[in-house]
Design a protein around this motif. Structure first.
Motif, PDB file in Angstrom:
ATOM      1  N   HIS A   5     -16.310  -9.315  32.526  1.00 48.63           N
ATOM      2  CA  HIS A   5     -15.426  -8.592  31.585  1.00 48.63           C
ATOM      3  C   HIS A   5     -15.875  -7.138  31.549  1.00 48.63           C
ATOM      4  O   HIS A   5     -16.688  -6.739  30.713  1.00 48.63           O
ATOM      5  CB  HIS A   5     -15.462  -9.220  30.186  1.00 48.63           C
ATOM      6  N   HIS A   7     -14.458  -2.999  31.763  1.00 47.55           N
ATOM      7  CA  HIS A   7     -13.328  -2.050  31.770  1.00 47.55           C
ATOM      8  C   HIS A   7     -13.654  -0.946  32.765  1.00 47.55           C
ATOM      9  O   HIS A   7     -13.864   0.211  32.387  1.00 47.55           O
ATOM     10  CB  HIS A   7     -13.104  -1.485  30.372  1.00 47.55           C
ATOM     11  N   GLU A  84      -7.439  -7.944  29.456  1.00 45.28           N
ATOM     12  CA  GLU A  84      -7.887  -8.517  28.213  1.00 45.28           C
ATOM     13  C   GLU A  84      -6.685  -8.793  27.325  1.00 45.28           C
ATOM     14  O   GLU A  84      -5.855  -7.906  27.112  1.00 45.28           O
ATOM     15  CB  GLU A  84      -8.861  -7.537  27.545  1.00 45.28           C
ATOM     16  N   HIS A 146     -14.388 -14.214  25.729  1.00 46.07           N
ATOM     17  CA  HIS A 146     -15.379 -13.176  25.975  1.00 46.07           C
ATOM     18  C   HIS A 146     -16.028 -12.789  24.648  1.00 46.07           C
ATOM     19  O   HIS A 146     -15.348 -12.715  23.631  1.00 46.07           O
ATOM     20  CB  HIS A 146     -14.682 -12.006  26.707  1.00 46.07           C
ATOM     21  N   ASP A 194     -18.602  -5.917  28.894  1.00 44.15           N
ATOM     22  CA  ASP A 194     -17.615  -5.229  28.049  1.00 44.15           C
ATOM     23  C   ASP A 194     -17.857  -3.721  28.055  1.00 44.15           C
ATOM     24  O   ASP A 194     -17.448  -3.021  27.147  1.00 44.15           O
ATOM     25  CB  ASP A 194     -17.589  -5.770  26.611  1.00 44.15           C
ATOM     26  N   PHE A 197     -17.394   0.087  26.558  1.00 46.67           N
ATOM     27  CA  PHE A 197     -17.353   0.069  25.091  1.00 46.67           C
ATOM     28  C   PHE A 197     -18.717  -0.260  24.493  1.00 46.67           C
ATOM     29  O   PHE A 197     -19.113   0.286  23.470  1.00 46.67           O
ATOM     30  CB  PHE A 197     -16.321  -0.947  24.593  1.00 46.67           C
TER      31      PHE A 197
HETATM   32 MN    MN Z   1     -13.139  -5.656  26.268  1.00 45.40          MN
END
Ligand code: MN
Length: 253
Positions: A5, A7, A84, A146, A194, A197
């Motif tokens: 996961h 980005h 997502e 997630h 993730d 972030f």
């Molecule tokens: Mn995310």
């Protein structure tokens, strides 16, 4: 090493990060937050055969981007991975709850019609509503929750429903997160970041920081580092083979 996961498209220099992922042999699920970001983000796959792009519409953007649902439907036949997607029950997004529910239901329905997808789901403050939605669309595919942060009871329900889990340094920094991981079936766990972030030591997490979860896993599973890595790769193979069997997509492992 696996970041299930990430980005990737939201880093300042996504191609540089994607090339570094390739050099490190990292498997990456590159999730998107809007359908309009999907086509551009798939270009990162040219950096590495181990990068796959997921078609998403992030729940925190549902009220702003619900107009992109027709684009989601149009792109889905080309997209073996979805994410997502999900629901966010946090106070700052409660005002948009109806839009979130509508967007998620529509996406799960489209996934059912498409024959099922591997889906990376956000469930912050919304574990029970996510499980209710997944129960309403049992043929939507294989859910990967997630950064799961629900209760132990919600975790038990998710396990009984066949959910998978991706865990990373964000989740594992808390005792609650580690207690949840301790109850997850090890044959249904993958690592994630993730990023960008998530922050680690005051910087954005990079995809290879997914490796920081290995230490927690060796302790919880009383396994060696090599055994943990083998287990995670076996898990990834099993997860993506569901898709290759059903829909003849080329797996990335
Ligand atoms: Mn995310």
């Amino acid at each position: 090493m696996i970041d299930f996961h990430s980005h990737l498209d939201l880093y300042p220099e996504p191609f540089k990060i994607a090339n570094e992922c390739h050099a490190r042999g990292l498997y990456v699920l590159s999730v998107t937050t809007t359908p309009s970001a999907w086509s551009g983000t798939t270009k990162l796959e040219t950096c590495s055969p181990r990068i796959r792009t997921a078609l998403g519409l992030h729940p925190q953007l549902a009220h702003l981007r619900k107009s992109e649902l027709p684009l989601f439907a149009q792109l889905l036949p080309e997209a073996p991975y979805v994410g997502e997607i999900g629901l966010d029950g946090g106070p700052e997004y409660k005002a948009f709850w109806q839009d979130q529910q509508m967007v998620l239901s529509r996406i799960l329905s489209l996934c059912e019609q498409a024959g099922g997808r591997v889906m990376s789901l956000h469930s912050r403050h919304a574990a029970t509503p996510i499980l209710d939605a997944l129960e309403s669309y049992p043929r939507a595919g294989t859910p990967v929750l997630h950064w799961f942060s629900g209760s132990q009871r919600e975790l038990a329900r998710a396990i009984s429903m066949g959910c998978w889990f991706s865990v990373g340094p964000g989740m594992l920094s808390s005792a609650k997160g580690r207690a949840l991981l301790a109850k997850m079936p090890r044959e249904r766990v993958l690592t994630e970041t993730d990023g960008p972030f998530v922050k680690i030591e005051n910087r954005s997490a990079l995809p290879w920081d997914a490796d920081r979860a290995i230490e927690s896993l060796t302790a919880l599973w009383t396994a060696s580092e090599a055994e943990v890595r083998d287990q995670l790769i076996d898990n990834l193979k099993k997860l993506v083979s569901y898709k290759t069997e059903k829909n003849k997509w080329t797996a990335f492992i």
